[in-house]
Design a protein around this motif. Sequence first.
Motif, short mmCIF file in Angstrom:
data_model
loop_
_atom_site.label_atom_id
_atom_site.label_comp_id
_atom_site.label_asym_id
_atom_site.label_seq_id
_atom_site.Cartn_x
_atom_site.Cartn_y
_atom_site.Cartn_z
N GLU A 1 0.81 -1.22 0.00
CA GLU A 1 0.00 0.00 0.00
C GLU A 1 0.85 1.27 0.00
OE1 GLU A 1 -1.23 -2.59 1.79
OE2 GLU A 1 -3.40 -2.68 1.38
N LYS A 2 2.02 1.14 0.60
CA LYS A 2 2.88 2.33 0.73
C LYS A 2 3.24 2.91 -0.63
CE LYS A 2 5.19 0.75 4.88
NZ LYS A 2 6.29 -0.18 5.09
N GLU A 3 3.35 2.02 -1.58
CA GLU A 3 3.79 2.48 -2.89
C GLU A 3 2.71 3.24 -3.67
OE1 GLU A 3 6.48 -1.47 -3.40
OE2 GLU A 3 5.72 -0.55 -5.22
N ILE A 4 1.45 3.07 -3.18
CA ILE A 4 0.35 3.68 -3.93
C ILE A 4 0.51 5.20 -4.07
CG2 ILE A 4 -2.14 4.10 -3.95
CD1 ILE A 4 -2.51 1.38 -2.65
N GLU A 5 0.79 5.81 -2.90
CA GLU A 5 0.85 7.26 -2.93
C GLU A 5 1.97 7.79 -3.82
OE1 GLU A 5 0.20 8.91 0.83
OE2 GLU A 5 0.27 10.98 0.11
N THR A 6 3.13 7.13 -3.69
CA THR A 6 4.24 7.60 -4.55
C THR A 6 3.92 7.40 -6.02
OG1 THR A 6 5.27 5.50 -4.00
CG2 THR A 6 6.22 7.46 -2.98
N ALA A 7 3.21 6.32 -6.33
CA ALA A 7 2.86 6.08 -7.73
C ALA A 7 2.03 7.24 -8.27
CB ALA A 7 2.09 4.77 -7.86
N PHE A 8 1.08 7.70 -7.44
CA PHE A 8 0.27 8.84 -7.87
C PHE A 8 1.08 10.12 -7.96
CE2 PHE A 8 -3.61 6.47 -6.36
CZ PHE A 8 -4.16 6.38 -7.62
N GLN A 9 1.95 10.29 -6.93
CA GLN A 9 2.71 11.54 -6.89
C GLN A 9 3.59 11.69 -8.11
OE1 GLN A 9 4.34 11.17 -3.03
NE2 GLN A 9 2.72 12.39 -2.07
N LYS A 10 4.13 10.55 -8.55
CA LYS A 10 4.93 10.63 -9.77
C LYS A 10 4.07 11.03 -10.96
CE LYS A 10 8.43 7.26 -8.50
NZ LYS A 10 8.57 5.80 -8.57
N GLY A 11 2.77 10.85 -10.79
CA GLY A 11 1.87 11.29 -11.84
C GLY A 11 1.82 10.37 -13.03
N LYS A 12 2.41 9.18 -12.89
CA LYS A 12 2.43 8.31 -14.06
C LYS A 12 1.11 7.57 -14.23
CE LYS A 12 7.31 7.47 -14.72
NZ LYS A 12 8.41 6.61 -14.28
N VAL A 13 0.53 7.16 -13.11
CA VAL A 13 -0.70 6.39 -13.23
C VAL A 13 -1.88 7.22 -12.76
CG1 VAL A 13 0.50 4.22 -12.94
CG2 VAL A 13 -0.46 5.37 -10.94
N LYS A 14 -3.04 6.90 -13.36
CA LYS A 14 -4.25 7.62 -13.01
C LYS A 14 -5.09 6.82 -12.02
CE LYS A 14 -4.03 11.30 -15.65
NZ LYS A 14 -3.07 12.13 -14.91
N ALA A 15 -4.81 5.53 -11.93
CA ALA A 15 -5.60 4.72 -11.02
C ALA A 15 -4.78 3.51 -10.56
CB ALA A 15 -6.87 4.24 -11.70
N VAL A 16 -5.12 3.04 -9.35
CA VAL A 16 -4.49 1.82 -8.86
C VAL A 16 -5.61 0.85 -8.50
CG1 VAL A 16 -3.08 0.80 -7.04
CG2 VAL A 16 -2.49 3.05 -7.97
N VAL A 17 -5.51 -0.39 -8.97
CA VAL A 17 -6.51 -1.40 -8.64
C VAL A 17 -5.87 -2.37 -7.65
CG1 VAL A 17 -8.04 -3.18 -9.56
CG2 VAL A 17 -7.43 -1.18 -10.95
N THR A 18 -6.49 -2.52 -6.46
CA THR A 18 -5.92 -3.46 -5.47
C THR A 18 -6.88 -4.62 -5.24
OG1 THR A 18 -6.88 -2.19 -3.67
CG2 THR A 18 -4.61 -1.70 -4.22
N PHE A 19 -6.28 -5.80 -5.19
CA PHE A 19 -7.06 -7.01 -4.89
C PHE A 19 -6.75 -7.45 -3.47
CE2 PHE A 19 -6.42 -6.87 -9.43
CZ PHE A 19 -7.65 -7.23 -9.94
N ASP A 20 -7.80 -7.75 -2.67
CA ASP A 20 -7.58 -8.24 -1.30
C ASP A 20 -6.93 -9.63 -1.34
OD1 ASP A 20 -8.60 -6.04 -0.26
OD2 ASP A 20 -10.54 -6.91 0.33
N GLN A 21 -6.36 -9.98 -0.16
CA GLN A 21 -5.71 -11.29 -0.10
C GLN A 21 -6.68 -12.44 -0.39
OE1 GLN A 21 -3.64 -11.17 3.60
NE2 GLN A 21 -1.72 -10.63 2.58
N ASP A 22 -7.90 -12.33 0.23
CA ASP A 22 -8.86 -13.41 0.01
C ASP A 22 -9.89 -13.01 -1.04
OD1 ASP A 22 -9.53 -11.44 1.64
OD2 ASP A 22 -10.27 -12.68 3.29
#
Lengths: 368, 239, 303
Positions: A82-103
């Motif tokens: 999850e930590k990487e999500i914010e940096t991914a947005f901040q870099k501005g490269k991606v417009k969305a992040v899709v996360t799948f739960d463990q189960d």
Amino acid sequence: MKKFIGFVKKEFYHIFRDKRSLFILFGMPVAQILLFGFAISNEINNVDIAILDKADDKNSKEIIVNLKASKYFNVLDYLQSEKEIETAFQKGKVKAVVTFDQDFARNLQRPKTSKLQIITDATNPNVANTITNYINSIVVKYQMVNLQQDPPPQLVQSESRMFFNPALESVYMFVPGVMTVILMLVSAMMTSISITREKEVGTMEILLVSPLKPSTVIAGKVVPYIFLSLINAIVIVLLSVFVFQMPIMGSLFWLSIESLLFIVTSLSLGILISTLSSTQQTAMMISLMGLMLPTILLSGFIFPIESMPYPLQLISHIIPAKWFIIIIKSIMLKGVGFSFFWKETLILVVMTIFLLGLSIKKYKIRLA
Amino acid sequence: METTIKATNLTKSFGDFTAVDKLNFEVEKGEIFGFLGANGAGKTTAMKMLIGISKPTAGDAMVANYKVSTQADLVKKNIGYMSQKFALYDDLNIKENIQFFGGIYGLNAKTLQQKYQQVVENLGLENYVKQLVKNLPLGLKQKLAFSVALLHQPKVVFLDEPTGGVDPITRRQFWELIYEAADRGTTIFVTTHYMDEAEYCDRISMMVDGKIKALDTPKALKKEFGAETLNEVFLNLAR
Amino acid sequence: MQVSLQISDISKSFKDLKALKHISLEVRENELFGLIGPDGAGKTTLFRILASLLLPDEGQANVAGFDVIKDYKQLRKNIGYMPGKFSLYQDLTVEENLNFFATIFNSSIEENYDLIKDIYVQIEPFKKRKAGDLSGGMKQKLALSCALIHKPKVLFLDEPTTGVDPVSRNEFWGMLKKLQKKGITIFVSTPYMDEAALCDRIAFINQGEILQVDTPSAIVKNFAKQVLNIQTPSIYKALRVLGSYQHTHSIYPFGESLHYMDSRKDFDWNEVLNHLKNEEIKDVEGELISPEIEDVFMELSRN
């Protein structure tokens, strides 16, 4: 009548000898339609997204494949936490992040539990919304297709269908708007400039001392532009039909009649402007600030009128473009008959009569 | 006598068309020189070369000791220019105009202040210092424009139809200023097609079809052509 | 003689500016009448009122029997008007301009060809050229042709010679004389004093007021003051000396000479010349001359 024809002939000489106005007349509609059609669009295409797949099972992988397969998304990155999500947005490269739960796979079978999370970059809320909707629909589709052998899940699936514009092609939305703006521009701005030019050069003085009636002068100025605006309207319709495959659902007859009506409305606005201004520059400023901006912003062309603050909604009523857009959307997209837009037509007719009357009354038989 | 303008075979062609054809003339320090010609005779083209904004295609001219062909920037620094069509900014006041135009020629703040006081005093503008230039009477406006053209003490001042259409009294008051400047050693170069302006010049040249057809004092020209007025001389030459 | 133009007590103001102050004037039928005055004297305002383009604040005017306010429609059919700047369509050719103006006056080039013939033949070689590409003199001729195309009874020409070179000016006045012979009344304005002599009668106008109306010769003849013409190589010095001379009424440069008027009723002009010589001005010559139109105008506008 001879005087009138002579006058119209003269106007055509002016128009065809002025390269710049010719360009505005015929280059602009084409440029605008193509611009709005191709470049400025509400749709999303090839949006970069990132995936955080904590489940890493068969279902999540299949969904990811489906996302990749669609023309809308492009999976740029796989995140680890999850930590990487914010940096991914901040870099501005991606417009969305899709996360799948463990189960994820297990939860997929149970109603009303979160299955996957869509996090979007909401700096542009419209785009974010569209992205969410698109991802949602891909996931829902997957659910319906792949979980068929299982008993269908108990949740009530909301399903939306887009009427009149099933593919959500934004060019369908823009054609009526662009047509309105261009007819307004050509008719109002060009006439007001051509009348004020005569004031500036001093020829208006001679026209005034001639036995020409004010109505002849005005009609002589207006007729060439009615003709040119009609050509413009035709060019726009042809472009949208043949370049953007936009269907015209309603009758061409009514489309022509209503366009003609709106052209006359705009022309009378143009004449009114020319009676108020004495130089071409002022006429242009008034046309741009007073007509173009409201036409673009308050007519429902770009921003929906329903979501405007109430005072602006009130103002939008006096903007002819608003009514014209309603009319041609009805004709082009809904394909309904005159009984559905006679009210709007009547409003335009009344506006036109009022404006024409006012400008003939304001037209001075002497210098100021 | 010192020569401030000297044209040697000064020529300007546009393609096949020779607008200015081998002009040769000299103007001396403190002289008022009238440069006349009908519309389209090449007057404006010739003057543009002399003030350094257009390059001769052949020949050259020395203006204020600099060559117009290669030292246009230095020429511009040492001349003044005034035309009736544009001379001052109407929406600035007297001081602002002086500061702007003087500033263009690199005058410092202290000099500008001095010049400003001088101009106001000389022209009696005390009552107008708070006003925008557009509110000045035409006569005063023109005198002010001329004084502004002289701010940087140029060796030569070019005047383009300075008093056409102006009422006779104002015109004469203006010419008194010109006389005064010439008396102090400034060379005055007047382009015009108004004969009543030409009459005031020490010497005049008449241009027809790109060439100088006559050059002398008004008196001598009238004598040469047996004419009563310069208008007649002009008509004789132009036909 | 019939009166073609009757102006009585016309006034017009623009905001604070009084452009015309109680102007009264009569122009006779078939007269070539000149309105002489500098820029800003009110000439254009008066022309516009007479052409029914402006309403006067006060007073009345009649042109060819039509009231400029009430009968403006009739009046506009019977006058030709050429505004100060040559108001032509720059992007139309000579021929197209002429045709257009003929059509809006319900006429054609052929119909009144003999009236404009003398003028039009001079520009006819350029009839395919755009008006914007013509020289000043040509534009002026085209504008005049356009103003004449419907055979007006009265022709209004507002500064037709401004910005035009002397050759064209000369030709233009020749054309006006010919038009006058064809029975047209011509009301022309000019800032050039030397054109005054070419008119039958003139009116001096300055700062919105008519200073004098008469024939050019009578205006000069009736001038009360004597004019001393002084010639010297040192004009500027002489100007300064006489500027502070105790008996000077007025001293003005006139080209290469000075025109001097004395404040005394009778004066010995040798006394003036001697004064100059005493002030070390060389080669002074002088003679009494009959005044020029410009002398009169300046004297009148001083008061």
